[in-house]
Design an enzyme around this catalytic site. Structure first.
Site, PDB file in Angstrom:
ATOM      1  CG  HIS A 163      -4.237  -4.633  11.819  1.00  0.00           C
ATOM      2  ND1 HIS A 163      -3.094  -5.092  11.200  1.00  0.00           N
ATOM      3  CD2 HIS A 163      -4.016  -3.324  12.083  1.00  0.00           C
ATOM      4  CE1 HIS A 163      -2.230  -4.099  11.080  1.00  0.00           C
ATOM      5  NE2 HIS A 163      -2.748  -3.009  11.614  1.00  0.00           N
ATOM      6  CE1 TYR A 170      10.414  32.319   3.192  1.00  0.00           C
ATOM      7  CE2 TYR A 170      10.699  29.929   3.194  1.00  0.00           C
ATOM      8  CZ  TYR A 170      10.420  31.107   2.520  1.00  0.00           C
ATOM      9  OH  TYR A 170      10.147  31.070   1.180  1.00  0.00           O
ATOM     10  CE  LYS A 194      -0.278  -0.394   4.993  1.00  0.00           C
ATOM     11  NZ  LYS A 194      -1.075  -0.867   6.126  1.00  0.00           N
ATOM     12  CB  CYS A 253      12.513  26.409   2.114  1.00  0.00           C
ATOM     13  SG  CYS A 253      13.602  27.563   2.967  1.00  0.00           S
ATOM     14  CG  MET A 254       7.366  23.769  -1.057  1.00  0.00           C
ATOM     15  SD  MET A 254       6.233  24.637  -2.146  1.00  0.00           S
ATOM     16  CE  MET A 254       5.189  25.469  -0.984  1.00  0.00           C
ATOM     17  CG  ASP A 255      10.556  24.377  -3.581  1.00  0.00           C
ATOM     18  OD1 ASP A 255       9.713  23.476  -3.693  1.00  0.00           O
ATOM     19  OD2 ASP A 255      10.276  25.594  -3.606  1.00  0.00           O
ATOM     20  NE  ARG A 305      -7.322  -0.155  10.437  1.00  0.00           N
ATOM     21  CZ  ARG A 305      -6.025  -0.264  10.133  1.00  0.00           C
ATOM     22  NH1 ARG A 305      -5.225   0.790  10.194  1.00  0.00           N
ATOM     23  NH2 ARG A 305      -5.522  -1.425   9.768  1.00  0.00           N
ATOM     24  NE  ARG A 323      -2.689  -8.124   7.739  1.00  0.00           N
ATOM     25  CZ  ARG A 323      -3.281  -8.558   8.850  1.00  0.00           C
ATOM     26  NH1 ARG A 323      -3.813  -9.770   8.894  1.00  0.00           N
ATOM     27  NH2 ARG A 323      -3.355  -7.783   9.918  1.00  0.00           N
TER      28      ARG A 323
HETATM   29  C1  LIG Z   1      -0.228  -1.841   6.765  1.00  0.00           C
HETATM   30  C2  LIG Z   1      -0.802  -3.089   7.255  1.00  0.00           C
HETATM   31  C3  LIG Z   1       0.029  -4.194   7.538  1.00  0.00           C
HETATM   32  C4  LIG Z   1       1.537  -4.136   7.481  1.00  0.00           C
HETATM   33  O1  LIG Z   1       2.048  -3.498   8.632  1.00  0.00           O
HETATM   34  P1  LIG Z   1       3.621  -3.367   8.876  1.00  0.00           P
HETATM   35  O2  LIG Z   1       3.692  -2.862  10.267  1.00  0.00           O
HETATM   36  O3  LIG Z   1       4.123  -2.394   7.874  1.00  0.00           O
HETATM   37  O4  LIG Z   1       4.198  -4.722   8.696  1.00  0.00           O
HETATM   38  C5  LIG Z   1      -0.592  -5.378   7.897  1.00  0.00           C
HETATM   39  N1  LIG Z   1      -1.931  -5.461   7.981  1.00  0.00           N
HETATM   40  C6  LIG Z   1      -2.751  -4.425   7.748  1.00  0.00           C
HETATM   41  C7  LIG Z   1      -4.227  -4.610   7.858  1.00  0.00           C
HETATM   42  C8  LIG Z   1      -2.216  -3.207   7.385  1.00  0.00           C
HETATM   43  O5  LIG Z   1      -3.035  -2.173   7.163  1.00  0.00           O
END
Ligand SMILES: *Cc1c(COP(=O)(O)O)cnc(C)c1O
Length: 378
Positions: free
Chosen positions: A171, A271, A45, A318-320, A142, A227
């Protein structure tokens, strides 16, 4: 020097990220060895944690048991690249996007009975079977059905003719906390919900709950699949994470000196004039800023590498552009500056940037935006 490479480099701004594909592959191999016989879902992601979705997916597809993304759009991008691995979309579903999952063979996360019905109906209309993973909320609050109401979802899914339950997952909310009590409690709740399958003499789908922090610390959480996200990119999920898997950072962030000057005492820099020196110093300017994802909150704290030495960034970011105080060290126009990565014997880590910015490594990586070209090293 390769003239073609020089010409290509001249077209890019001197600020870019270099991603090592061999380190990505080695990190995934190390995670796979650690969790075997459990399998690894590679989390891609947010532009593969800033490393570049397409290149990382292509690189890891042969080794990855599955991919995980947050958005259906990310999954579609992968399918358009020709990626054939299973792809789980982990975020909440906007019902109007349901047909897109079916068209592109993406795996749904089913967080409630209502969504299960929407998916069942859509799959029946489409004349296909939806691949789904059921999501149980064991303490994150969540998305997902609460563990104490999970049975009705598991049961209804098992009876839905156009739904194939390939997995069930949850999770962790606190796998990075010093005390693992909450994490163990979540694991127990998950296992209690899964007992439904044994009671009903139904085959148990793939079970998964572990993220990077849990896969490092809690072997009993590996179950059928882990995961793995940030660890595959070579970054440990939190300070003090046990290094039970050795990984190397896959991303380096580099720039070059584009301006050199001597600044007199009492002449504040940038700045707001938040920094000035009481003696003459050499200041170099580097073309990167918060507009690239180099957080302004790191002003007067961040350090960079130049000619193998560490120097402090001074004045507001700064921005850049940013200014770096090299005192009386040497540094000239064109010199390489390391924002993240290695030079000589020194190293600046994503974890350090997170500390300077008052955030977590995840936000540092995902903030590096597409104004910063990515270059891939085999
Ligand atoms: C992002 C995410 C992960 C991975 O988490 P890490 O800490 O980067 O290993 C696993 N499961 C879900 C549902 C996530 O959103």
């Amino acid at each position: 020097m390769d003239p073609a490479h020089d010409a290509e480099e001249a077209r890019l701004r001197p600020t870019y990220a270099v991603v090592s594909l061999s380190r990505l592959r080695a990190n995934l191999a190390a995670v796979k060895r650690h969790v075997a016989p459990s399998r690894v879902m590679v989390i891609l992601k947010a532009n593969a944690y800033g490393h570049g979705l397409e290149a990382v997916a292509r690189c890891l597809a042969p080794q990855a048991d599955a991919f995980g993304v947050a958005l259906v759009e990310e999954g579609i991008t992968l399918r358009r690249l020709g990626i054939e691995n299973p792809i789980l979309v982990m975020g909440g579903i906007w019902t109007r996007q349901i047909p897109l999952f079916l068209e592109h063979g993406l795996t749904f996360t089913v967080p409630s009975l209502a969504r299960l019905r929407d998916i069942e109906d859509a799959a029946a209309t489409h004349g296909s079977t939806a691949r789904v993973h059921l999501k149980i909320d064991t303490g994150m609050e969540r998305i997902g059905v609460h563990h104490y109401h999970a049975e009705s979802l598991l049961e209804a899914a098992a009876r839905s003719p156009h739904v194939n339950v390939e997995g069930v997952y949850s999770h962790f909310a606190n796998a990075d906390a010093e005390d693992l009590a909450d994490t163990r409690k979540q694991l127990t709740r998950f296992e209690e919900a899964l007992a439904f399958y044994e009671r009903q003499s139904l085959p148990t789908p793939q079970r998964h709950i572990a993220n990077s922090a849990a896969l490092l610390r809690l072997p009993e959480s590996h179950l059928d699949v882990v995961r793995a996200g940030i660890l595959l990119y070579g970054v440990y999920p939190h300070a003090g994470a046990p290094r039970t898997v050795e990984v190397q950072p896959a991303l380096a962030w580099k720039s070059r000196v584009v301006f050199f000057k001597v600044t007199e005492p009492g002449h504040p820099v940038s700045y707001g004039g938040t920094w000035s020196s009481d003696h003459r110093v050499r200041i170099v300017t580097v073309p990167v800023g918060y507009g690239d994802g180099y957080f302004r909150s790191m002003s007067n704290k961040a350090e960079v590498l130049l000619r193998g030495r560490r120097y402090r960034q001074v004045g507001r970011i700064c921005m850049d552009q940013v200014m770096v105080n090299i005192e009386w060290g040497t540094g000239y126009n064109g010199d390489e500056v390391i924002l993240i990565g290695e030079q000589g014997d020194e190293r600046v880590t994503v974890e350090e940037l997170a500390q300077w910015a008052g955030t977590i490594p995840y936000e540092i990586l995902t903030a590096i935006n597409d104004r910063v070209p990515r270059i891939y090293e085999p």
